[in-house]
Write an enzyme that holds these catalytic residues in place. Structure first.
Site, PDB file in Angstrom:
ATOM      1  N   GLY A 191      -4.853   1.696   4.703  1.00 16.55           N
ATOM      2  CA  GLY A 191      -5.939   0.773   5.066  1.00 16.55           C
ATOM      3  C   GLY A 191      -6.758   0.410   3.845  1.00 16.55           C
ATOM      4  N   ARG A 237       5.040  -1.020   9.879  1.00 12.76           N
ATOM      5  CA  ARG A 237       4.621  -0.708   8.509  1.00 12.76           C
ATOM      6  C   ARG A 237       3.351   0.145   8.586  1.00 12.76           C
ATOM      7  NH1 ARG A 237       3.560  -5.911   5.268  1.00 12.76           N
ATOM      8  NH2 ARG A 237       5.802  -5.838   4.991  1.00 12.76           N
ATOM      9  N   ASP A 256       0.455  -8.685   8.701  1.00 13.03           N
ATOM     10  CA  ASP A 256      -0.497  -7.793   8.028  1.00 13.03           C
ATOM     11  C   ASP A 256      -1.615  -7.413   8.997  1.00 13.03           C
ATOM     12  OD1 ASP A 256       0.837  -7.999   5.630  1.00 13.03           O
ATOM     13  OD2 ASP A 256      -0.590  -9.365   4.690  1.00 13.03           O
ATOM     14  N   HIS A 314       1.951   4.236  -2.174  1.00 14.05           N
ATOM     15  CA  HIS A 314       2.333   4.643  -3.534  1.00 14.05           C
ATOM     16  C   HIS A 314       2.100   6.129  -3.738  1.00 14.05           C
ATOM     17  CE1 HIS A 314       0.665   0.580  -3.315  1.00 14.05           C
ATOM     18  NE2 HIS A 314       1.787   0.274  -3.914  1.00 14.05           N
TER      19      HIS A 314
END
Ligand code: FDA
Length: 308
Positions: free
Chosen positions: A189, A185, A135, A228
């Site tokens: 943010g 990925r 991440d 999304h």
């Protein structure tokens, strides 16, 4: 205006206590977090993979300031990977790591400690037959995270990177990372960043996201399109068609509990979709960032507190 306040609150111990003791916030937490125990995570992995989804699991935790806590997080990941393997779930589930949970912020030895802990997790993932993605946290950690990524990729070339289109530096980072075989990925943010390092307005973040997507698809990286936003999802699928990419050559990614109908729709159309599945006791920072992203979530949360 609530978003920045919630992002600030995500670092506040006082607000943390308030949220943690409210039964109402617990219900909303359950929408975004699989549970607190590894068995909760495994049950959720099973349910998601039965729907045709892939998974990346996040053992919640960040900003560790003690070596013992960083090592406990490492051990939680290696134990989880052993369970995934033993239960035949590793083919559909990888793990995502926050280096700050593995000791990155410790004075003097932090980078070294996080690297050693991440390396142990990568070895466990390798043994289980799955992968790891690092991440990305706030902008002060990016250099350290990318150098740990490079060190890990020396032994485990499949380690995935995360880049944030909000940061000015990211387009250059994406060009460096976009080589064939590189798992990247792309996210917008989730951290509140100063204007000196990050785009201040959403249209600028979105435009940067599109530019980064174009580079990842054109240069042969393995894009992990984590958004999304329907515009970004459609753009990724369009770029995949333009570059002749099969559904094995990129993937869409979304967070657990967000746009689940769209997750299923993309799977039904034959695409690979991976759900980011957080579990664990330390859910607070993650949860507050999800609230900050969407006013409707905040309204739901505040109504619940009033009804308490
Ligand atoms: P955007 O914020 O524009 O939202 C588009 C639409 O999605 C909204 O209109 C809404 O319909 C829906 N939506 C978005 N967020 C929602 C929410 N919380 N609740 C309900 N609906 C929501 N960030 C980071 O800084 N470092 C990281 O390592 C990661 N890792 C990561 C992994 C994966 C798999 C994902 C999907 C995301 C991340 N993120 C992240 C978070 C990311 O940076 C970003 O904050 C969120 O994904 C929201 O941005 P969108 O791209 O979804 O678009």
């Amino acid at each position: 205006m609530l978003g920045p306040a919630l992002l600030a609150a995500s670092r506040s111990p006082r607000v943390r206590t308030l949220v943690s003791t409210s039964p109402v916030s617990r219900r909303l937490v359950d929408r975004f977090v699989a549970g607190e125990a590894p068995t909760d995570a495994l049950a959720a992995v099973r349910a998601l993979t039965e729907r045709g989804l892939s998974v990346t699991i996040d053992h919640l935790g960040e900003d560790t300031t003690e070596r013992s806590q960083a090592e406990a997080t490492r051990d939680a990941y290696t134990a989880l990977l052993a369970k995934l393997s033993a239960e035949g779930l590793a083919a559909g589930a990888e793990v995502s790591l926050k280096l700050s949970a593995l000791g990155q912020a410790l004075p003097h030895e932090g980078g070294r400690l996080a690297l050693d802990n991440a390396r142990a997790i990568c070895a466990a993932a390798d043994g289980a037959g799955t992968t790891v993605t690092l991440d990305m946290e706030d902008h002060t950690t990016v250099d350290s995270t990318l150098s740990i990524l490079a060190a890990l990729r020396g032994d485990f070339p499949w380690v995935g990177a995360v880049v944030q289109s909000a940061l000015f530096r990211t387009e250059a980072d994406v060009r460096d990372l976009a080589h064939p075989g590189s798992r990247v990925r792309l996210v917008k943010g989730a951290y509140r960043e100063p204007r000196t390092v990050a785009h201040a307005r959403k249209p600028e973040v979105d435009a940067a996201y599109r530019r980064c997507l174009a580079v990842l698809f054109a240069e042969g990286a393995y894009p992990m399109v984590a958004s999304h936003d329907q515009t970004m999802i459609d753009e990724a699928n369009r770029l995949a068609a333009q570059h002749g990419r099969s559904t094995d050559d990129y993937e869409l990614q979304m967070l657990y509990g967000i746009r689940t109908a769209e997750q299923d729709r993309q799977v039904a159309e034959g695409r690979r979709v991976r759900v980011y599945l957080p579990y664990g006791q330390d859910w607070y920072g993650y949860f507050m960032r999800r609230l900050a992203e969407r006013p409707a979530n905040v309204g739901f949360f505040l109504r619940g507190l009033v009804a308490r």
